[in-house]
Write a protein that holds these residues in place. Structure first.
Motif, PDB file in Angstrom:
ATOM      1  N   PRO A  52       4.746   2.752   7.252  1.00 12.81           N
ATOM      2  CA  PRO A  52       4.053   3.883   6.623  1.00 12.81           C
ATOM      3  C   PRO A  52       4.893   4.541   5.536  1.00 12.81           C
ATOM      4  N   LEU A  53       4.239   4.895   4.444  1.00 10.36           N
ATOM      5  CA  LEU A  53       4.889   5.572   3.323  1.00 10.36           C
ATOM      6  C   LEU A  53       3.959   6.708   2.891  1.00 10.36           C
ATOM      7  N   VAL A  54       4.332   7.925   3.233  1.00 10.80           N
ATOM      8  CA  VAL A  54       3.486   9.080   2.953  1.00 10.80           C
ATOM      9  C   VAL A  54       3.833   9.651   1.581  1.00 10.80           C
ATOM     10  N   ALA A  55       2.876   9.597   0.674  1.00 12.51           N
ATOM     11  CA  ALA A  55       3.073  10.148  -0.672  1.00 12.51           C
ATOM     12  C   ALA A  55       1.721  10.228  -1.358  1.00 12.51           C
ATOM     13  N   ASP A  56       1.662  11.057  -2.392  1.00 16.36           N
ATOM     14  CA  ASP A  56       0.470  11.164  -3.235  1.00 16.36           C
ATOM     15  C   ASP A  56       0.758  10.419  -4.529  1.00 16.36           C
ATOM     16  N   VAL A  57      -0.100   9.488  -4.900  1.00 18.59           N
ATOM     17  CA  VAL A  57       0.168   8.652  -6.069  1.00 18.59           C
ATOM     18  C   VAL A  57       0.276   9.456  -7.364  1.00 18.59           C
ATOM     19  N   VAL A  58      -0.251  10.670  -7.385  1.00 16.84           N
ATOM     20  CA  VAL A  58      -0.169  11.460  -8.619  1.00 16.84           C
ATOM     21  C   VAL A  58       1.203  12.101  -8.797  1.00 16.84           C
ATOM     22  N   ASP A  59       2.043  12.050  -7.785  1.00 18.30           N
ATOM     23  CA  ASP A  59       3.389  12.646  -7.839  1.00 18.30           C
ATOM     24  C   ASP A  59       4.411  11.534  -8.051  1.00 18.30           C
ATOM     25  N   ARG A  60       4.766  11.301  -9.312  1.00 20.83           N
ATOM     26  CA  ARG A  60       5.637  10.164  -9.626  1.00 20.83           C
ATOM     27  C   ARG A  60       6.997  10.278  -8.946  1.00 20.83           C
ATOM     28  N   ALA A  61       7.584  11.463  -8.939  1.00 23.73           N
ATOM     29  CA  ALA A  61       8.914  11.630  -8.342  1.00 23.73           C
ATOM     30  C   ALA A  61       8.877  11.334  -6.848  1.00 23.73           C
ATOM     31  N   ALA A  62       7.853  11.815  -6.165  1.00 25.69           N
ATOM     32  CA  ALA A  62       7.750  11.591  -4.724  1.00 25.69           C
ATOM     33  C   ALA A  62       7.527  10.116  -4.411  1.00 25.69           C
ATOM     34  N   VAL A  63       6.679   9.471  -5.198  1.00 24.56           N
ATOM     35  CA  VAL A  63       6.431   8.044  -4.991  1.00 24.56           C
ATOM     36  C   VAL A  63       7.707   7.244  -5.210  1.00 24.56           C
ATOM     37  N   THR A  64       8.410   7.547  -6.287  1.00 25.83           N
ATOM     38  CA  THR A  64       9.646   6.814  -6.597  1.00 25.83           C
ATOM     39  C   THR A  64      10.674   6.974  -5.490  1.00 25.83           C
ATOM     40  N   ALA A  65      10.862   8.198  -5.023  1.00 26.57           N
ATOM     41  CA  ALA A  65      11.846   8.442  -3.970  1.00 26.57           C
ATOM     42  C   ALA A  65      11.466   7.714  -2.687  1.00 26.57           C
ATOM     43  N   ALA A  66      10.195   7.754  -2.341  1.00 35.06           N
ATOM     44  CA  ALA A  66       9.757   7.108  -1.108  1.00 35.06           C
ATOM     45  C   ALA A  66       9.910   5.591  -1.186  1.00 35.06           C
ATOM     46  N   VAL A  67       9.517   5.022  -2.316  1.00 37.53           N
ATOM     47  CA  VAL A  67       9.641   3.574  -2.481  1.00 37.53           C
ATOM     48  C   VAL A  67      11.099   3.148  -2.468  1.00 37.53           C
ATOM     49  N   ASP A  68      11.935   3.864  -3.192  1.00 40.28           N
ATOM     50  CA  ASP A  68      13.361   3.527  -3.230  1.00 40.28           C
ATOM     51  C   ASP A  68      13.966   3.535  -1.829  1.00 40.28           C
ATOM     52  N   GLY A  69      13.579   4.521  -1.027  1.00 40.74           N
ATOM     53  CA  GLY A  69      14.145   4.637   0.311  1.00 40.74           C
ATOM     54  C   GLY A  69      13.723   3.522   1.246  1.00 40.74           C
ATOM     55  N   LEU A  70      12.470   3.074   1.132  1.00 38.75           N
ATOM     56  CA  LEU A  70      11.953   2.098   2.078  1.00 38.75           C
ATOM     57  C   LEU A  70      12.120   0.651   1.634  1.00 38.75           C
ATOM     58  N   VAL A  71      12.406   0.435   0.347  1.00 39.72           N
ATOM     59  CA  VAL A  71      12.630  -0.933  -0.125  1.00 39.72           C
ATOM     60  C   VAL A  71      14.046  -1.397   0.196  1.00 39.72           C
ATOM     61  N   ALA A  72      14.963  -0.474   0.372  1.00 36.75           N
ATOM     62  CA  ALA A  72      16.370  -0.817   0.602  1.00 36.75           C
ATOM     63  C   ALA A  72      16.514  -1.903   1.675  1.00 36.75           C
ATOM     64  N   GLY A  73      17.237  -2.973   1.322  1.00 35.52           N
ATOM     65  CA  GLY A  73      17.462  -4.066   2.251  1.00 35.52           C
ATOM     66  C   GLY A  73      16.360  -5.102   2.276  1.00 35.52           C
ATOM     67  N   HIS A  74      15.371  -4.952   1.404  1.00 42.42           N
ATOM     68  CA  HIS A  74      14.241  -5.888   1.358  1.00 42.42           C
ATOM     69  C   HIS A  74      13.935  -6.253  -0.088  1.00 42.42           C
ATOM     70  N   ARG A  75      13.182  -7.331  -0.274  1.00 42.24           N
ATOM     71  CA  ARG A  75      12.739  -7.753  -1.604  1.00 42.24           C
ATOM     72  C   ARG A  75      11.307  -7.297  -1.815  1.00 42.24           C
ATOM     73  N   LEU A  76      11.113  -6.361  -2.755  1.00 36.47           N
ATOM     74  CA  LEU A  76       9.754  -5.972  -3.126  1.00 36.47           C
ATOM     75  C   LEU A  76       9.282  -6.927  -4.213  1.00 36.47           C
ATOM     76  N   THR A  77       8.260  -7.707  -3.903  1.00 39.16           N
ATOM     77  CA  THR A  77       7.804  -8.718  -4.861  1.00 39.16           C
ATOM     78  C   THR A  77       6.338  -8.548  -5.266  1.00 39.16           C
ATOM     79  N   ALA A  78       5.659  -7.553  -4.713  1.00 41.71           N
ATOM     80  CA  ALA A  78       4.253  -7.371  -5.079  1.00 41.71           C
ATOM     81  C   ALA A  78       3.818  -5.927  -4.877  1.00 41.71           C
ATOM     82  N   VAL A  79       2.857  -5.510  -5.693  1.00 44.65           N
ATOM     83  CA  VAL A  79       2.266  -4.184  -5.623  1.00 44.65           C
ATOM     84  C   VAL A  79       0.753  -4.325  -5.723  1.00 44.65           C
ATOM     85  N   VAL A  80       0.030  -3.600  -4.874  1.00 42.38           N
ATOM     86  CA  VAL A  80      -1.429  -3.577  -4.940  1.00 42.38           C
ATOM     87  C   VAL A  80      -1.862  -2.123  -5.059  1.00 42.38           C
ATOM     88  N   ASN A  81      -2.421  -1.779  -6.210  1.00 39.97           N
ATOM     89  CA  ASN A  81      -2.861  -0.408  -6.467  1.00 39.97           C
ATOM     90  C   ASN A  81      -4.324  -0.247  -6.066  1.00 39.97           C
TER      91      ASN A  81
END
Length: 236
Positions: A52-81
């Motif tokens: 789970p990743l709780v964020a509002d897509v309209v808040d770029r800073a919050a999305v970036t921080a959340a993604v950065d925190g949860l991707v650590a140690g993994h390979r992010l290779t795809a995004v589905v908007n």
């Protein structure tokens, strides 16, 4: 390190179906939505592949921080908007507030999430972005003035990002569904009438859209394209 896909609008509708399909196919899924409760329920149902990743897509800073925190140690290779809203609007009843909300979620949200993810896609050596457009970007529906315009913008963004990100081995494509049998669409009370106007005679099952998303999250030689999945409705 495991391959990870980021899916927005993950707690309901098409986003939830996409999460279920990709998790079942072996992906680690970052499931982004505003509702922590709904995301926890999704993770409990689908299993540990869902993060789970709780964020509002309209808040770029919050999305970036959340993604950065949860991707650590993994390979992010795809995004589905997937995140999107579709309140009915016409020229005689639209408001500035509704305009901004529709474009903030459907257009700005797509940009914010993609911008947050691209550094990780680059670090992985490339990847794929799949945006949710709509058949309404091609064949507009009465009463969907702002929604149709926002999804036309998503088509243009998809093409522009495909060019911009090609040097990084990142492909960017879109799907454009027509009517899909989701709870949100069912609540409109208009699905039966809509089905009668579709050449194939029915609305789509959610997994009929998700299977195309699954194909597009695997980077290939297709980029800047939009797959219309509407039972022939765009030809009417």
């Amino acid at each position: 390190m495991s391959d990870t896909v980021l899916v927005t609008g993950a707690a309901s509708g098409m986003g939830r179906t996409v999460v279920e399909r990709l998790a079942g196919a072996g992906w680690r899924v970052l499931a982004l939505d505003r509702s922590a409760e709904a995301l926890d329920a999704l993770a409990a149902e689908v299993g540990p592949a869902v993060v789970p990743l709780v964020a509002d897509v309209v808040d770029r800073a919050a999305v970036t921080a959340a993604v950065d925190g949860l991707v650590a140690g993994h390979r992010l290779t795809a995004v589905v908007n997937c995140a999107g809203i579709y309140p009915p609007t016409r020229l005689d009843d639209y408001s500035e507030d509704v305009y901004r909300r529709v474009f903030d979620v459907n257009v700005l949200g797509t940009l914010n999430v993609t911008a947050a993810a691209v550094p990780h896609l680059r670090a992985a050596g490339g990847g794929a972005v799949v945006n949710f457009a709509s058949v309404d970007a091609f064949a507009v529906s009465p009463g969907q003035l702002l929604y149709s315009a926002s999804k036309a913008a998503v088509l243009s963004i998809t093409k522009s990002l495909a060019i911009e990100l090609a040097p990084d081995a990142i492909v960017v494509n879109a799907v454009a569904p027509g009517w899909v049998d989701t709870p949100g669409n069912a609540a409109t009370g208009r699905m039966a009438a809509a089905a009668a106007t579709i050449p194939l005679g029915r609305v789509a099952r959610p997994d009929e859209i998700a299977v195309w998303v699954q194909r597009l999250v695997e980077p290939g030689y297709v980029t800047g394209e939009t797959v219309v999945i509407a039972g022939g409705a765009a030809m009417r």
